[in-house]
Design a protein around this motif. Structure first.
Motif, PDB file in Angstrom:
ATOM      1  N   PHE A  76       0.870  -1.186   0.000  1.00  0.00           N
ATOM      2  CA  PHE A  76       0.000   0.000   0.000  1.00  0.00           C
ATOM      3  C   PHE A  76       0.901   1.228   0.000  1.00  0.00           C
ATOM      4  O   PHE A  76       1.605   1.504   0.983  1.00  0.00           O
ATOM      5  CB  PHE A  76      -0.905  -0.018   1.237  1.00  0.00           C
ATOM      6  CG  PHE A  76      -1.902   1.108   1.281  1.00  0.00           C
ATOM      7  CD1 PHE A  76      -3.160   0.969   0.698  1.00  0.00           C
ATOM      8  CD2 PHE A  76      -1.597   2.317   1.899  1.00  0.00           C
ATOM      9  CE1 PHE A  76      -4.090   2.011   0.734  1.00  0.00           C
ATOM     10  CE2 PHE A  76      -2.511   3.358   1.931  1.00  0.00           C
ATOM     11  CZ  PHE A  76      -3.767   3.198   1.351  1.00  0.00           C
ATOM     12  N   PHE A  77       0.892   1.949  -1.118  1.00  0.00           N
ATOM     13  CA  PHE A  77       1.747   3.137  -1.239  1.00  0.00           C
ATOM     14  C   PHE A  77       0.896   4.381  -1.529  1.00  0.00           C
ATOM     15  O   PHE A  77       1.382   5.348  -2.108  1.00  0.00           O
ATOM     16  CB  PHE A  77       2.766   2.935  -2.370  1.00  0.00           C
ATOM     17  CG  PHE A  77       3.665   1.743  -2.154  1.00  0.00           C
ATOM     18  CD1 PHE A  77       4.675   1.773  -1.198  1.00  0.00           C
ATOM     19  CD2 PHE A  77       3.487   0.572  -2.877  1.00  0.00           C
ATOM     20  CE1 PHE A  77       5.501   0.677  -0.980  1.00  0.00           C
ATOM     21  CE2 PHE A  77       4.309  -0.531  -2.675  1.00  0.00           C
ATOM     22  CZ  PHE A  77       5.314  -0.481  -1.721  1.00  0.00           C
ATOM     23  N   GLY A 405       8.739  10.565   3.035  1.00  0.00           N
ATOM     24  CA  GLY A 405       8.392   9.233   2.545  1.00  0.00           C
ATOM     25  C   GLY A 405       7.678   9.229   1.202  1.00  0.00           C
ATOM     26  O   GLY A 405       7.217   8.185   0.761  1.00  0.00           O
ATOM     27  N   LEU A 406       7.520  10.398   0.582  1.00  0.00           N
ATOM     28  CA  LEU A 406       6.710  10.489  -0.637  1.00  0.00           C
ATOM     29  C   LEU A 406       7.568  10.777  -1.876  1.00  0.00           C
ATOM     30  O   LEU A 406       8.353  11.725  -1.879  1.00  0.00           O
ATOM     31  CB  LEU A 406       5.667  11.609  -0.483  1.00  0.00           C
ATOM     32  CG  LEU A 406       4.780  11.846  -1.699  1.00  0.00           C
ATOM     33  CD1 LEU A 406       3.839  10.676  -1.950  1.00  0.00           C
ATOM     34  CD2 LEU A 406       3.960  13.128  -1.536  1.00  0.00           C
ATOM     35  N   VAL A 407       7.351   9.949  -2.904  1.00  0.00           N
ATOM     36  CA  VAL A 407       8.013  10.177  -4.195  1.00  0.00           C
ATOM     37  C   VAL A 407       6.915  10.353  -5.246  1.00  0.00           C
ATOM     38  O   VAL A 407       6.039   9.493  -5.388  1.00  0.00           O
ATOM     39  CB  VAL A 407       8.895   8.970  -4.590  1.00  0.00           C
ATOM     40  CG1 VAL A 407       9.647   9.264  -5.888  1.00  0.00           C
ATOM     41  CG2 VAL A 407       9.870   8.614  -3.469  1.00  0.00           C
ATOM     42  N   MET A 431      -0.825  -3.775  -5.842  1.00  0.00           N
ATOM     43  CA  MET A 431      -0.188  -2.570  -5.302  1.00  0.00           C
ATOM     44  C   MET A 431      -1.227  -1.478  -5.303  1.00  0.00           C
ATOM     45  O   MET A 431      -2.168  -1.530  -6.096  1.00  0.00           O
ATOM     46  CB  MET A 431       0.911  -2.088  -6.259  1.00  0.00           C
ATOM     47  CG  MET A 431       2.280  -2.509  -5.925  1.00  0.00           C
ATOM     48  SD  MET A 431       3.341  -1.832  -7.202  1.00  0.00           S
ATOM     49  CE  MET A 431       3.563  -0.190  -6.610  1.00  0.00           C
ATOM     50  N   HIS A 432      -1.045  -0.495  -4.475  1.00  0.00           N
ATOM     51  CA  HIS A 432      -2.017   0.593  -4.499  1.00  0.00           C
ATOM     52  C   HIS A 432      -1.304   1.930  -4.358  1.00  0.00           C
ATOM     53  O   HIS A 432      -0.497   2.123  -3.439  1.00  0.00           O
ATOM     54  CB  HIS A 432      -3.026   0.407  -3.363  1.00  0.00           C
ATOM     55  CG  HIS A 432      -4.330   1.087  -3.633  1.00  0.00           C
ATOM     56  ND1 HIS A 432      -5.170   0.696  -4.651  1.00  0.00           N
ATOM     57  CD2 HIS A 432      -4.936   2.128  -3.032  1.00  0.00           C
ATOM     58  CE1 HIS A 432      -6.238   1.468  -4.660  1.00  0.00           C
ATOM     59  NE2 HIS A 432      -6.114   2.350  -3.691  1.00  0.00           N
ATOM     60  N   MET A 433      -1.596   2.827  -5.293  1.00  0.00           N
ATOM     61  CA  MET A 433      -1.023   4.181  -5.242  1.00  0.00           C
ATOM     62  C   MET A 433      -2.120   5.169  -5.623  1.00  0.00           C
ATOM     63  O   MET A 433      -3.181   4.760  -6.105  1.00  0.00           O
ATOM     64  CB  MET A 433       0.144   4.303  -6.228  1.00  0.00           C
ATOM     65  CG  MET A 433       1.315   3.404  -5.887  1.00  0.00           C
ATOM     66  SD  MET A 433       2.712   3.607  -7.025  1.00  0.00           S
ATOM     67  CE  MET A 433       2.082   2.873  -8.506  1.00  0.00           C
ATOM     68  N   VAL A 448       5.741   5.627   1.109  1.00  0.00           N
ATOM     69  CA  VAL A 448       6.044   4.486   1.980  1.00  0.00           C
ATOM     70  C   VAL A 448       5.113   4.590   3.183  1.00  0.00           C
ATOM     71  O   VAL A 448       5.044   5.633   3.829  1.00  0.00           O
ATOM     72  CB  VAL A 448       7.519   4.524   2.445  1.00  0.00           C
ATOM     73  CG1 VAL A 448       7.850   3.275   3.250  1.00  0.00           C
ATOM     74  CG2 VAL A 448       8.454   4.667   1.249  1.00  0.00           C
ATOM     75  N   THR A 449       4.370   3.513   3.435  1.00  0.00           N
ATOM     76  CA  THR A 449       3.367   3.609   4.512  1.00  0.00           C
ATOM     77  C   THR A 449       3.478   2.490   5.550  1.00  0.00           C
ATOM     78  O   THR A 449       3.124   2.673   6.685  1.00  0.00           O
ATOM     79  CB  THR A 449       1.924   3.553   3.939  1.00  0.00           C
ATOM     80  OG1 THR A 449       1.695   2.259   3.408  1.00  0.00           O
ATOM     81  CG2 THR A 449       1.688   4.609   2.883  1.00  0.00           C
ATOM     82  N   TYR A 450       3.947   1.329   5.119  1.00  0.00           N
ATOM     83  CA  TYR A 450       3.890   0.139   5.982  1.00  0.00           C
ATOM     84  C   TYR A 450       4.876   0.289   7.138  1.00  0.00           C
ATOM     85  O   TYR A 450       6.028   0.678   6.928  1.00  0.00           O
ATOM     86  CB  TYR A 450       4.233  -1.080   5.119  1.00  0.00           C
ATOM     87  CG  TYR A 450       4.238  -2.405   5.821  1.00  0.00           C
ATOM     88  CD1 TYR A 450       3.172  -2.821   6.612  1.00  0.00           C
ATOM     89  CD2 TYR A 450       5.315  -3.282   5.662  1.00  0.00           C
ATOM     90  CE1 TYR A 450       3.191  -4.061   7.233  1.00  0.00           C
ATOM     91  CE2 TYR A 450       5.331  -4.527   6.274  1.00  0.00           C
ATOM     92  CZ  TYR A 450       4.264  -4.902   7.069  1.00  0.00           C
ATOM     93  OH  TYR A 450       4.285  -6.127   7.675  1.00  0.00           O
ATOM     94  N   GLU A 451       4.413  -0.042   8.341  1.00  0.00           N
ATOM     95  CA  GLU A 451       5.284   0.148   9.512  1.00  0.00           C
ATOM     96  C   GLU A 451       6.615  -0.586   9.353  1.00  0.00           C
ATOM     97  O   GLU A 451       7.674  -0.052   9.653  1.00  0.00           O
ATOM     98  CB  GLU A 451       4.577  -0.333  10.793  1.00  0.00           C
ATOM     99  CG  GLU A 451       5.489  -0.176  12.016  1.00  0.00           C
ATOM    100  CD  GLU A 451       4.919  -0.725  13.317  1.00  0.00           C
ATOM    101  OE1 GLU A 451       3.764  -1.205  13.340  1.00  0.00           O
ATOM    102  OE2 GLU A 451       5.643  -0.667  14.326  1.00  0.00           O
TER     103      GLU A 451
END
Ligand code: PLP
Length: 587
Positions: A76-77, A405-407, A431-433, A448-451
């Motif tokens: 999950f992005f 964390g963002l591109v 995948m999710h964006m 980037v989101t996942y712990e």
């Protein structure tokens, strides 16, 4: 449900949560469903007789889970992270179990006092100016937890509006609404839409200020706009700066904006750090918090980047008396004998408040500031890794400055192939964006989101993106004349090739699902939004009609006379005061 059943099912639910987290990668990150899927599976009416909890849990897995987007999935992005962690979930469970409604000190002393303590821990952990820390010597400020960043923005705006109107009004008895049409707020075009929403709700004007090529508010334009508006008789009263914009995670220059705001006494400077404000827990990110000493209020969402599950948004203000005077109501039934304690009902919109401080306290204690710093540094390093991979492939480009964390990236084509790329990736369910329009260009946001995200997740994601891109580029080349070009793609510069796929072997298998493309987050939000042109002045006060008492009386009389006339014709019609002609009323 009795306590023994609760014990049994409670343990089952915890086991379920553990399994869910452990095996989450076996699930698709997002469903491909048509709207209304659930209506077909669940009866239209609630059951008359009790059902077994076992059946409810089974239905949860069979019917609800297939419609869930897994925000805590390694692939999950999209959006920004939905902060979550086991300590936070446990804190939330206890808060739910206690079930206190902590609106005042008397209604739940522990909730009120822990909130004050945790908000001060949090402020100090972020290195905020002492003015926001309620236990700092001489401080008049402090913080409170709210339900969302949108709420923080609205509360700040309403407080600023009250302060500005009070200043304009002085000792006169003129009605507050008389001053509304002169109030004007400012935010960059990259500011979050919650600012526009807040101005609509507060019935004030909003002027949108252009951003530079990095997505930062143009301070020269802000200054000019304020000056012009003052000259035109308007009252600038609210400026929103953003640290970590939603589209491209750009950081406005708070110091320079603050200096401009200081020149007009009626201006309240709010800084929105919903996502990136949390990164100030890292000393190396505090280059972006410089200037917060100019701010009247500041918000962050620990439920975005501080491992705290929704909902939890933090709002700090420099002077809590401003909040209290804007939002204070004091009916007898809410009074108590310890009114000197903190009553958080004066700090926000709702009366009833959850015990949110508990989960934040659990998070701070179980991770420690060092643990939280490591978590954010890991996201930053992985985003840098992804940025490097994109930059190394000359079919792609990175459009934002990657600080956190963002591109934001895109293929070096027109918008439409990028649009298709995102739609197809999201439809794969792997995948999710989400998209954004950053600095005038359609971009795909990879956040980037996942712990527990690792380099492996990033490499796998990049491999998948490239596969989808190759397929699109190949199709695009074959059918390029049939692909509709957007205005932007037709304005492409010569440095942006349309379909740079020469020499690439064709991909045999289509990577997308064959299922309906009807339900797509990408399709549903992006196309219209990125093409829409935003107005530079939003006039939230248009519906407000300011009438002087004499005109009001005349209009009432006119309405009454009309009414009498209609009645005598046997045709009853009450004239609404909003029917009054605006020109007539404002004369
Ligand atoms: N401000 C910024 C910068 C955001 O990115 C967001 C959401 O992503 C918001 C405000 C709104 O947040 P919330 O959903 O908590 O209202």
């Amino acid at each position: 449900m009795d306590v023994e059943e609760f014990r049994k099912y409670g343990k089952e639910v915890i086991d379920y949560i553990c399994q869910y987290g452990t095996n989450i990668e076996e699930r698709d990150v997002a469903p491909t469903l048509d709207p209304g899927y659930l209506k077909k599976l669940i009866p239209a009416d609630a059951p008359q007789s009790p059902e077994s909890f076992k059946d409810v849990l089974e239905d949860f897995e069979q019917k609800i889970m297939p419609g869930v987007v897994h925000w805590n999935h390694p692939k999950f992005f999209a959006y920004f992270p939905s902060g979550n962690s086991f300590p936070s979930v446990l804190g939330d469970m206890l808060s739910s179990a206690i079930g206190s409604i902590g609106f005042s000190w008397a209604s739940c002393p522990a909730a009120a006092e822990l909130e004050t303590i945790v908000m001060n821990w949090y402020a100090k952990a972020l290195g905020l100016p002492k003015a926001f820390v309620s236990d700092a010597p001489g401080s008049t400020g402090g913080g409170a937890l709210q339900g969302s960043a949108s709420e923080c923005v609205l509360v700040s705006l309403i407080t600023a509006r009250a302060r500005a109107i009070s200043e304009l009004k002085g000792q006169t008895s003129v009605h507050d609404s008389v001053f509304l049409p002169s109030l004007i707020a400012y935010a960059s075009r990259e500011a979050h839409s919650s600012v526009e929403k807040a101005t609509k709700m507060a019935l004030v004007k909003l002027r949108i200020i252009d951003a530079d090529e990095h997505g930062r508010m143009r301070v020269d334009l802000l200054s000019q706009a304020i000056q012009n508006d003052v000259n035109a008789g308007l009252t600038p009263f609210f400026v929103v700066a953003t640290v970590g914009t939603t589209g491209g995670c750009a950081f406005d220059d708070i110091t320079e904006i603050g200096k401009v705001c200081r020149q007009v006494s009626s201006i309240w400077l709010h800084v929105d750090g919903a996502y990136a404000g949390n990164s100030f827990i890292l000393p190396e990110m505090r280059v972006f918090s410089a200037g917060l000493e100019y701010a009247d209020s500041f918000n962050t969402n620990p439920n975005k980047l501080l491992l705290t599950n929704f909902d939890a948004s933090a709002l700090w203000v420099r002077d809590v008396m401003n909040l209290k005077s804007a939002l204070n109501v004091n009916p007898l039934y809410l009074r108590h004998e310890h009114m000197t304690g903190v009553d958080y009902r004066h700090y926000g919109i709702p009366l009833s408040r959850r015990f949110r401080a508990l989960k934040l306290w659990f998070v701070f204690r179980t991770y420690g500031i060092r643990g939280l710093q490591e978590y954010i540094r890991n996201h930053m390093a992985l985003a840098k890794k992804f940025e490097m991979l994109v930059r190394k492939d000359d079919r792609f480009e990175v459009r934002n400055d990657v600080h956190l964390g963002l591109v934001c990236f895109r293929m070096r084509t027109g918008d439409e192939p990028n649009h298709m790329l995102l739609a197809q990736i999201n439809h794969s369910g792997k995948m999710h964006m989400t998209p954004a329009k950053f600095n005038g260009r359609y971009v795909i946001r990879f956040c980037v989101t996942y712990e527990h995200a690792t380099e492996k997740d990033i490499l796998e994601a990049w491999t998948q993106i490239k596969c989808f891109a190759e397929e699109i580029l190949r199709d695009h080349q074959l059918e390029s004349s049939s692909v509709p070009t957007t205005p932007e793609s037709s304005e492409r510069t010569s440095s942006e090739p349309v379909a740079p796929v020469a020499g690439k072997p064709p991909i045999k298998k289509r990577l997308t699902r064959t299922k309906s493309l009807r339900f797509s987050f990408t399709r549903s939000i992006s196309r219209e939004q990125y093409q829409s042109q935003s107005e530079h002045l939003m006039d939230g006060c248009t519906p407000i009609l300011v009438v002087d008492p004499k005109t009001l009386q005349e209009n009432f009389q006119k309405a009454a006379d009309d009414n009498d006339r209609n009645n005598s014709n046997g045709n009853v019609k009450l004239k609404d005061i909003s029917d009054v002609d605006t020109d007539e009323a404002s004369n």
